[in-house]
Design an enzyme around this catalytic site. Structure first.
Site, PDB file in Angstrom:
ATOM      1  N   HIS A 248      21.262   7.251   5.732  1.00 45.70           N
ATOM      2  CA  HIS A 248      20.698   6.622   4.534  1.00 45.70           C
ATOM      3  C   HIS A 248      20.491   7.711   3.471  1.00 45.70           C
ATOM      4  CE1 HIS A 248      18.781   3.794   2.044  1.00 45.70           C
ATOM      5  NE2 HIS A 248      17.633   3.640   2.642  1.00 45.70           N
TER       6      HIS A 248
ATOM      7  N   ARG B  52      13.460   5.945  -5.823  1.00 44.99           N
ATOM      8  CA  ARG B  52      14.790   5.405  -5.517  1.00 44.99           C
ATOM      9  C   ARG B  52      15.495   5.064  -6.835  1.00 44.99           C
ATOM     10  NH1 ARG B  52      15.790   3.120  -0.633  1.00 44.99           N
ATOM     11  NH2 ARG B  52      17.923   3.136  -1.437  1.00 44.99           N
TER      12      ARG B  52
ATOM     13  N   ASP C 188       9.449   6.583  10.393  1.00 44.08           N
ATOM     14  CA  ASP C 188      10.176   5.362  10.027  1.00 44.08           C
ATOM     15  C   ASP C 188       9.903   4.341  11.137  1.00 44.08           C
ATOM     16  OD1 ASP C 188      11.938   3.550   8.850  1.00 44.08           O
ATOM     17  OD2 ASP C 188      13.755   4.572   9.526  1.00 44.08           O
TER      18      ASP C 188
ATOM     19  N   CYS D  28      10.115   5.708   4.382  1.00 44.09           N
ATOM     20  CA  CYS D  28      11.065   5.060   3.459  1.00 44.09           C
ATOM     21  C   CYS D  28      10.677   3.621   3.147  1.00 44.09           C
ATOM     22  CB  CYS D  28      12.477   5.146   4.019  1.00 44.09           C
ATOM     23  SG  CYS D  28      12.706   4.212   5.552  1.00 44.09           S
TER      24      CYS D  28
ATOM     25  N   ARG E 215      25.667  -1.609   1.944  1.00 52.08           N
ATOM     26  CA  ARG E 215      24.731  -1.483   3.064  1.00 52.08           C
ATOM     27  C   ARG E 215      25.332  -2.292   4.201  1.00 52.08           C
ATOM     28  NH1 ARG E 215      18.236  -2.039   3.179  1.00 52.08           N
ATOM     29  NH2 ARG E 215      18.564   0.052   2.393  1.00 52.08           N
TER      30      ARG E 215
ATOM     31  N   GLN F 114      18.119   7.461   0.211  1.00 52.73           N
ATOM     32  CA  GLN F 114      16.676   7.596   0.426  1.00 52.73           C
ATOM     33  C   GLN F 114      16.250   9.066   0.359  1.00 52.73           C
ATOM     34  OE1 GLN F 114      14.302   4.936   1.080  1.00 52.73           O
ATOM     35  NE2 GLN F 114      12.951   6.640   0.571  1.00 52.73           N
TER      36      GLN F 114
HETATM   37  N1  NVA Z   1      15.686   2.827   9.805  1.00 49.36           N
HETATM   38  C1  NVA Z   1      15.456   1.670   8.967  1.00 49.36           C
HETATM   39  C2  NVA Z   1      15.447   2.055   7.522  1.00 49.36           C
HETATM   40  C3  NVA Z   1      15.196   0.921   6.565  1.00 49.36           C
HETATM   41  C4  NVA Z   1      15.246   1.333   5.138  1.00 49.36           C
HETATM   42  C5  NVA Z   1      16.514   0.617   9.246  1.00 49.36           C
HETATM   43  O1  NVA Z   1      17.694   0.983   9.347  1.00 49.36           O
HETATM   44  O2  NVA Z   1      16.178  -0.549   9.367  1.00 49.36           O
HETATM   45  N1   CP Z   2      13.846   2.159   2.040  1.00 47.47           N
HETATM   46  C1   CP Z   2      14.758   1.170   1.854  1.00 47.47           C
HETATM   47  O1   CP Z   2      15.976   1.401   1.855  1.00 47.47           O
HETATM   48  O2   CP Z   2      14.214  -0.045   1.623  1.00 47.47           O
HETATM   49  P1   CP Z   2      14.978  -1.447   1.566  1.00 47.47           P
HETATM   50  O3   CP Z   2      15.445  -1.771   2.942  1.00 47.47           O
HETATM   51  O4   CP Z   2      13.957  -2.401   1.040  1.00 47.47           O
HETATM   52  O5   CP Z   2      16.151  -1.315   0.619  1.00 47.47           O
END
Ligand code: NVA
Ligand code: CP
Length: 300
Positions: free
Chosen positions: A131, A287, A219, A259, A104, A134
């Site tokens: 992502h 997940r 989101d 998500c 990540r 997800q």
């Molecule tokens: N769009 C959000 C998704 C988190 C799972 C982010 O990137 O923070």
């Molecule tokens: N939806 C998701 O990826 O959650 P986290 O940021 O908690 O991993």
């Protein structure tokens, strides 16, 4: 054979993706029945997190353990990555020691460079661009509640962000229609929209996107790394909250997904998030099952 990575949904064929969803549902059933299934004994997953995570970390770590393997949590704070060791060198070294790696990070291009230098499969656990993990969980959740997602209409309300980009990939690969409503200046990247072709329609009007939809998704308004834009974004997205009024425009049996983490009172009202059409807790749980199917596929 070249190593297979999971960087975007386009790395797998539509048939493979459908197979993964079916397998995720099977693995969930096995798990709920208390059946021990450990095909990954002796395998190690390295997990690099340059951004925070609850669901992704726990689902990958628990999933790997349930499948008989082990998972290592690596944060840049305590590895040489945080002190500037090149990503390419990190990939070369780690991939000589472990069997699979998930990352990540911020820049998508960094993940691509990592994958190019890895001898083992690399999984995208979220970048600024997409992502895909997800989406495996989201599609699984839709299928469990409503059956095949092919031919259905999904409304994306809000930011044209990493999740929105992965929804575009999913629309193409799983063959559904995606109606996006994003404020001016916050539309998804043009190259990704083009890739979605006739599966994607964009407007600036939440009602247009939501009308008749089988699934409504949103989101956060400010993603990780955009904290300083929070105030400007709250202003720009003011008319983009998914609330009961917007849900009423969708199909009678429409579902709501997010998500998570969610901000009640911003992108979604508490009434919708905690209401009867919301399947966000199943979505979060899936997940685990969807990524177990992915790990199994990439490692066996
Ligand atoms: N769009 C959000 C998704 C988190 C799972 C982010 O990137 O923070
Ligand atoms: N939806 C998701 O990826 O959650 P986290 O940021 O908690 O991993």
């Amino acid at each position: 054979m070249p190593v297979r990575h999971f960087i975007t949904l386009l790395d797998l064929s539509p048939d493979e993706l459908q197979g993964l969803i079916r397998r995720a549902i099977e693995l969930k059933t096995k798990h709920k029945a208390g059946e021990l299934y450990q095909p990954l004994r002796g395998k190690i997953l390295a997990m690099i997190f340059e951004k925070s995570s609850t669901r992704t970390r726990v689902s990958f770590e628990a999933g790997m353990t349930q499948l008989g393997g082990d998972a290592l949590f690596l944060s840049p704070r305590d590895t040489q990555l945080g002190r500037g060791e090149p990503i390419e060198d990190t990939a070369r070294v780690l991939s000589r020691m472990v069997d699979i790696i998930m990352i990540r990070t911020y820049e998508h291009e960094k993940l691509e460079r990592f994958a190019e230098n890895s001898q083992v499969p690399v999984i995208n656990a979220l970048t600024d661009r997409c992502h895909p993990c997800q989406l495996l969980a989201d599609v699984q959740t839709y299928v469990e509640h409503r059956g095949d997602i092919r031919g259905k209409t999904v409304a994306w309300i809000g930011d044209g962000n990493n999740m929105c980009h992965s929804y575009i990939g999913a629309a193409k690969q799983f063959d559904f229609q995606l109606k996006i409503a994003a404020p001016k200046g916050y539309a998804p990247e043009a190259d990704i929209v083009n890739c979605g072709g006739s599966h994607v329609e964009i407007s600036h009007d939440p009602a247009t996107a939501a009308r008749g939809a089988d699934l409504i998704v949103t989101d956060v308004w400010a993603s990780m790394g955009q904290e300083e834009e929070q105030a400007a974004r709250v202003k720009a997205f003011r008319d983009y909250q998914v609330d009961a009024k917007l849900m009423k425009l969708a199909a009678k049996d429409a579902l709501f997904m997010h998500c998570l983490p969610a901000h009640r009172g911003e992108e979604v009202s508490a009434e919708v998030l905690d209401g009867p059409q919301s399947v966000v807790w199943d979505e979060a749980e899936n997940r685990l099952h969807a990524q177990k199917a992915l790990l199994e596929m990439l490692l066996t």
